[in-house]
Enzyme design. Sequence first.
Site, mmCIF file in Angstrom:
data_model
loop_
_atom_site.group_PDB
_atom_site.id
_atom_site.type_symbol
_atom_site.label_atom_id
_atom_site.label_comp_id
_atom_site.label_asym_id
_atom_site.label_seq_id
_atom_site.Cartn_x
_atom_site.Cartn_y
_atom_site.Cartn_z
ATOM 1 N N ASP A 299 -5.108 -5.776 6.290
ATOM 2 C CA ASP A 299 -5.370 -7.105 6.848
ATOM 3 C C ASP A 299 -4.967 -7.243 8.301
ATOM 4 O O ASP A 299 -5.338 -8.215 8.955
ATOM 5 C CB ASP A 299 -4.632 -8.164 6.022
ATOM 6 C CG ASP A 299 -5.232 -8.286 4.647
ATOM 7 O OD1 ASP A 299 -6.458 -8.176 4.550
ATOM 8 O OD2 ASP A 299 -4.486 -8.468 3.686
ATOM 9 N N HIS B 78 3.451 -3.969 2.094
ATOM 10 C CA HIS B 78 2.552 -3.957 0.939
ATOM 11 C C HIS B 78 3.378 -3.630 -0.295
ATOM 12 O O HIS B 78 4.314 -2.829 -0.217
ATOM 13 C CB HIS B 78 1.459 -2.886 1.130
ATOM 14 C CG HIS B 78 0.306 -3.028 0.209
ATOM 15 N ND1 HIS B 78 0.309 -2.524 -1.066
ATOM 16 C CD2 HIS B 78 -0.896 -3.648 0.374
ATOM 17 C CE1 HIS B 78 -0.847 -2.814 -1.645
ATOM 18 N NE2 HIS B 78 -1.589 -3.504 -0.800
HETATM 19 N N1 ACO Z 1 7.610 -9.128 7.785
HETATM 20 C C1 ACO Z 1 8.972 -9.088 7.802
HETATM 21 N N2 ACO Z 1 9.722 -8.620 6.783
HETATM 22 C C2 ACO Z 1 9.075 -8.157 5.707
HETATM 23 C C3 ACO Z 1 7.672 -8.157 5.620
HETATM 24 C C4 ACO Z 1 6.934 -8.665 6.717
HETATM 25 N N3 ACO Z 1 5.599 -8.695 6.691
HETATM 26 N N4 ACO Z 1 7.286 -7.640 4.429
HETATM 27 C C5 ACO Z 1 8.420 -7.328 3.793
HETATM 28 N N5 ACO Z 1 9.509 -7.637 4.568
HETATM 29 C C6 ACO Z 1 10.920 -7.379 4.228
HETATM 30 C C7 ACO Z 1 11.423 -8.356 3.164
HETATM 31 O O1 ACO Z 1 11.980 -9.515 3.744
HETATM 32 C C8 ACO Z 1 12.450 -7.504 2.467
HETATM 33 O O2 ACO Z 1 13.595 -7.442 3.277
HETATM 34 P P1 ACO Z 1 15.079 -7.334 2.598
HETATM 35 O O3 ACO Z 1 15.055 -6.043 1.827
HETATM 36 O O4 ACO Z 1 16.003 -7.349 3.752
HETATM 37 O O5 ACO Z 1 15.203 -8.542 1.712
HETATM 38 C C9 ACO Z 1 11.839 -6.097 2.473
HETATM 39 O O6 ACO Z 1 10.980 -6.083 3.633
HETATM 40 C C10 ACO Z 1 11.034 -5.779 1.231
HETATM 41 O O7 ACO Z 1 10.035 -6.768 1.080
HETATM 42 P P2 ACO Z 1 9.508 -7.361 -0.304
HETATM 43 O O8 ACO Z 1 9.024 -8.754 -0.069
HETATM 44 O O9 ACO Z 1 10.521 -7.137 -1.376
HETATM 45 O O10 ACO Z 1 8.278 -6.416 -0.567
HETATM 46 P P3 ACO Z 1 7.156 -6.688 -1.623
HETATM 47 O O11 ACO Z 1 6.626 -5.349 -1.961
HETATM 48 O O12 ACO Z 1 7.613 -7.548 -2.721
HETATM 49 O O13 ACO Z 1 6.080 -7.553 -0.790
HETATM 50 C C11 ACO Z 1 4.272 -8.163 0.604
HETATM 51 C C12 ACO Z 1 4.960 -7.045 -0.217
HETATM 52 C C13 ACO Z 1 4.172 -9.455 -0.224
HETATM 53 C C14 ACO Z 1 2.857 -7.727 0.943
HETATM 54 C C15 ACO Z 1 5.100 -8.408 1.875
HETATM 55 O O14 ACO Z 1 5.245 -7.209 2.604
HETATM 56 C C16 ACO Z 1 4.481 -9.487 2.763
HETATM 57 O O15 ACO Z 1 4.693 -10.678 2.519
HETATM 58 N N6 ACO Z 1 3.695 -9.091 3.837
HETATM 59 C C17 ACO Z 1 3.036 -10.040 4.695
HETATM 60 C C18 ACO Z 1 1.798 -10.601 4.020
HETATM 61 C C19 ACO Z 1 0.664 -9.603 3.972
HETATM 62 O O16 ACO Z 1 0.325 -8.988 4.971
HETATM 63 N N7 ACO Z 1 0.072 -9.467 2.780
HETATM 64 C C20 ACO Z 1 -1.097 -8.581 2.614
HETATM 65 C C21 ACO Z 1 -0.880 -7.563 1.558
HETATM 66 S S1 ACO Z 1 -2.309 -6.486 1.497
HETATM 67 C C22 ACO Z 1 -3.475 -7.245 0.526
HETATM 68 O O17 ACO Z 1 -3.209 -8.105 -0.281
HETATM 69 C C23 ACO Z 1 -4.924 -6.843 0.674
#
Ligand code: ACO
Length: 435
Positions: free
Chosen positions: A369, A311
């Site tokens: 979610d 998140h």
């Molecule tokens: N699975 C695997 N790796 C992940 C995930 C995931 N779900 N989420 C983040 N990471 C990793 C990224 O690849 C990144 O790795 P790195 O540092 O080696 O490059 C690190 O964790 C940080 O991730 P970011 O994408 O920079 O985190 P950000 O805060 O920008 O993104 C987000 C948050 C978009 C929610 C992301 O975690 C994601 O895509 N999750 C899956 C989709 C999801 O469940 N969304 C629901 C959000 S809740 C809502 O909207 C009600």
Amino acid sequence: MKEKSSAKLTFGDGRSIDLPVYGGTIGPDAIDIRALYPKAGVFTYDPGFLSTASCNSSITYIDGDEGVLLYRGYPIEQLATHCDFLEVCYLLWFGELPNADQKKDFDLIVARHTMVHEQLSRLYQGFRRDAHPMSVMVGVVGALSAFYHDSLDIHNAKHREISAFRLIAKLPTIVAMAYKYNVGQPFMYPKNSLSYTANFMHMMFGVPAEEYEVNPVLVRALDRILILHADHEQNASTSTVRLAGSSGANPFACISSGIACLWGPAHGGANEAALNMLTELQAQGGVEKVGEFVKKVKDKNSGVKLMGFGHRVYKNYDPRAKLMQETCREVLDTLGLHDDPLFKLAMALEKVALEDEYFVSRKLYPNVDFYSGIVQRALGIPVSMFTCIFSLARTVGWIAQWNEMISDPEQKIGRPRQLYQGATRRDVLPMAKRP
Ligand code: ACO
């Protein structure tokens, strides 16, 4: 706002400017940069608003590191355990929880507004039956301003309140009608003897030929989903509603813009993605394949993410995910689905991920979610309706935030600036001379 201290910004050429720093009641301080452009001629650059507070607000507070979510100061766990959704609506709108009399009056006001103008029902016929229900929602909610224009003076507090109550009351009817139109069943009129959420389930799942049987455990589960999604401070759709409202647009048009934003897969569409991921993994072998799947998730070249994990704000367990897991168990038990393979798979995935260095070091925890799709599926809600349910729940948050903005004497039309990277001034060449 009270000035707490000041910050000095020094430029390379020796100029400097003092900027006031304000403190919130909790949470990080904020530097007031409003004087920056008039006094120093520069903008700040912050795509995605990672470090920008776009407003001051007293509605919702999140501490992402600690996994805390408060509505008007009350922890989400207490609200989800002790209150129903309409109490939470009252709290978000008025700022305080209702006493018994206030609750009775509020429930009655909402119940009296659940029907929609009969002509609005005919609007649905203009849509294709196979249209995504969210596309219908954007259109129908926007069209409310064509039906309820007796209360559109946004500078009149009473008008704002009437519009808010109409939206809270009519959204369940509108969502259920979008579903019924899609499946080709007759629209069900609301039944005001039922509670808000039971009434919604009656309009979704009832048919005129039979009395809909209300199951209190399932009603409570859906009510909890609504509570958990009611507000989440300045997220993308709420910011969209505020920005649309800042120009003086009417509340129905603003909420419609919020619904459009919520529709995006990075925002409201994630529970659908999480459920699809679990279904696919189950088809490939389920719990036995968890290790292999997690390996793929960790491989950056695979392009696979563990949906429902991670998140932007929560760098700890999303408090809503814990409550949703509890609800998931309750619903599956009630329906005799204790062995639901997707729930077992979700639990196994969560366990592996929470112990894995990749997820631990990146502070990736389940978000709301991860379990909400399983609950909604068990309640009989089709996947295409998940985001509609989310928009029904979030409408109260949007309208409370919109009202707060309109009532704020510091409110101005939202107008971000930009760092221009395009062509400098040039002249139009005659066609024959263009390259
Ligand atoms: N699975 C695997 N790796 C992940 C995930 C995931 N779900 N989420 C983040 N990471 C990793 C990224 O690849 C990144 O790795 P790195 O540092 O080696 O490059 C690190 O964790 C940080 O991730 P970011 O994408 O920079 O985190 P950000 O805060 O920008 O993104 C987000 C948050 C978009 C929610 C992301 O975690 C994601 O895509 N999750 C899956 C989709 C999801 O469940 N969304 C629901 C959000 S809740 C809502 O909207 C009600």
